[in-house]
Scaffold this active site. Structure first.
Site, PDB file in Angstrom:
ATOM      1  CG  HIS A  73      -2.091  -0.920   1.106  1.00  0.00           C
ATOM      2  ND1 HIS A  73      -3.319  -0.644   1.644  1.00  0.00           N
ATOM      3  CD2 HIS A  73      -2.213  -2.103   0.471  1.00  0.00           C
ATOM      4  CE1 HIS A  73      -4.155  -1.632   1.355  1.00  0.00           C
ATOM      5  NE2 HIS A  73      -3.504  -2.540   0.648  1.00  0.00           N
ATOM      6  CE1 TYR A 203      -5.804   4.060   8.110  1.00  0.00           C
ATOM      7  CE2 TYR A 203      -6.684   3.846  10.325  1.00  0.00           C
ATOM      8  CZ  TYR A 203      -5.782   3.472   9.358  1.00  0.00           C
ATOM      9  OH  TYR A 203      -4.833   2.504   9.639  1.00  0.00           O
ATOM     10  N   PRO A 295      -5.901   0.420  18.086  1.00  0.00           N
ATOM     11  CG  PRO A 295      -7.763  -0.780  17.333  1.00  0.00           C
ATOM     12  CD  PRO A 295      -7.205  -0.093  18.536  1.00  0.00           C
ATOM     13  CE  LYS A 299       2.709   3.071  13.327  1.00  0.00           C
ATOM     14  NZ  LYS A 299       3.414   2.699  12.103  1.00  0.00           N
ATOM     15  CE1 TYR A 389      -1.883   4.052   9.064  1.00  0.00           C
ATOM     16  CE2 TYR A 389      -0.568   2.760   7.523  1.00  0.00           C
ATOM     17  CZ  TYR A 389      -1.737   2.954   8.229  1.00  0.00           C
ATOM     18  OH  TYR A 389      -2.764   2.045   8.113  1.00  0.00           O
TER      19      TYR A 389
END
Ligand code: APR
Ligand code: PHB
Length: 396
Positions: A73, A203, A295, A299, A389
């Site tokens: 991704h 998200y 979550p 991580k 991220y």
């Protein structure tokens, strides 16, 4: 009696990666796990691997299936005010990306590698107990799958037994400090047999609460909605989950959700937790036994693997040189990354959830919108999100 160098309690990602890394450095270990092999291989958890985690697994020789089946991704979408804004990882982080590959797949690959190398893993161990961590010959006792009493005498114990394990409580109360934040919401998650309709995670901050669109493979999707901590799953038939997901992700360029059979449904509580120190005597805590992150940045597994990388290197140095300098610094070294990861996971959580869905839009909600707008329009802010991220650099 079994004699080994390192006894490892728990065969999650932390315990298994540790055992494998030690093996590569010629250090013997024995893993003791209370659940069955099938149980740990099927347990559904998050599945986003930081670029450093991917490199580590590949370098350790357990990256073959991850490379062929994992989905690379290059970004995520943040969705608010009914629109998606993309965060492009390679562009913001000098070419880095993440790989979506389920945690249980990582666990399967590691178990296979350990057993192939004749590594010892005791599954379905009962009454696991640890003693002697104050001395130089700690002991782990348990009953094996046939009910036989077993005793492992070792140099060190690694407590990789997750949040509900037994190892953390071996650190005396006057030494152990814990830090905790419990959030006023949970996630209701489904695993569904339906092809992903978005090739990147979404998200979403919606006035009815957070929503997340994620994938596991070419045929399996993973979706979550924010719910109440005391939510009753019985009130969430599949139809209602899909309807609510559609609402949370609605608006311009909304993903065209295609409901499929729901393979698994569950509720994940949201908590931040850190135990300090992560070492006491000959006991080292690693992974969820020492810390929990909510979550919202995926991580948990990455942090567990970062801990055991530090531990494996420290133990290797100890056995090679006799110097305990690195093992004495274990806790301090790990906690620097732990707290930065706690900060990032808390921040993502704070930016994306509705803290009081029953109230009118208030000051905090307006601040969230400003923050999302800032993160998706300022290059500096977007870089901050992206570098966390894809994963902060591992210790040199
Ligand atoms: N004796 C032996 N094993 C135990 C005991 C015990 N008393 N208690 C727990 N265990 C086992 C659990 O059954 C589990 O398999 O320890 C293992 C801990 O594994 P995880 O919970 O997966 O924790 P960790 O390896 O630290 O990995 C962290 O897991 O919780 C997720 O999201 C989190 O991705 C993160 C990752
Ligand atoms: C998941 O795919 O399960 C997942 C993805 C991203 C997250 C959390 C969970 O932040």
């Amino acid at each position: 009696m079994i004699r080994t160098q390192v006894a490892i309690v728990g065969a999650g990602p932390a315990g298994l990666v540790l055992s494998h890394l030690l093996h590569l450095d010629g250090i013997e270990s024995v893993v003791v796990e209370s659940r069955s092999r099938a149980y740990v291989e099927e347990r559904v958890r998050a599945g986003v691997l930081e670029s450093g985690t991917v490199d580590l697994l590949r370098e350790a020789g357990v990256g073959e299936r991850l490379s062929s089946e994992g989905l690379v991704h290059h970004g995520i979408a943040l969705r608010f005010n009914g629109r998606s804004k993309r965060i492009d990882f390679p562009e913001l982080t000098d070419g880095k990306s993440v790989v979506v590959y389920g945690q249980q797949e990582v666990v399967k690959d590691l178990i296979e590698a350990r057993l192939h190398a004749r590594g010892a893993i005791f599954f379905e161990a009962q009454d696991v107990a640890v003693s002697g961590i104050d001395g130089d010959r700690p002991t782990v006792t348990f009953r094996d799958v046939e009910g036989r009493h077993e005793e492992i005498v070792c140099d060190f114990v690694a407590g990789c037994d997750g949040f509900h394990g037994i190892c953390r409580s071996l650190i005396p109360a006057h030494v152990l400090r814990t830090f905790e934040r419990v959030y006023p919401f949970s996630w209701l998650g489904i695993l569904a047999r339906t092809a992903p309709v978005s090739h990147e995670l979404i998200y979403a901050n919606h006035e009815r609460g957070f929503g997340l669109y994620s994938a596991r493979s070419e045929t399996i999707s993973r979706l979550y909605i924010q719910c109440r901590p005391d939510e009753d799953l019985a009130e969430w038939p599949d139809e209602r989950v899909w309807d609510e997901l559609r609402i949370r992700l609605e608006g311009e360029d909304a993903p065209d959700l295609v409901p499929g059979p729901v393979l698994q449904k569950g509720i994940t509580p949201m908590r931040s937790f850190v135990a300090e120190p992560m070492q006491y005597g000959r006991l080292f805590l690693a992974g969820d036994s020492a810390h929990i992150v909510p979550p919202t940045g995926a991580k948990g597994m990455n942090l567990a693997i970062a801990d055991v990388r530090v531990l494996a290197r420290a133990l290797t140095r100890y056995y090679a040189t006799g110097s305990s300098e690195s093992i004495d610094r274990y806790s301090q070294t790990c906690l620097r990354r732990v707290w930065k990861t706690e900060r990032f996971s808390w921040w993502m959580t704070s930016m994306l959830h509705r803290y009081d869905p029953s109230s009118d839009v208030d000051f905090d909600d307006r601040l969230q919108m400003a923050e999302l707008d800032y993160v998706t329009s300022s290059r500096a802010a977007a870089r901050t999100l992206a570098e966390n991220y894809v994963g902060l650099p591992l210790e040199a």
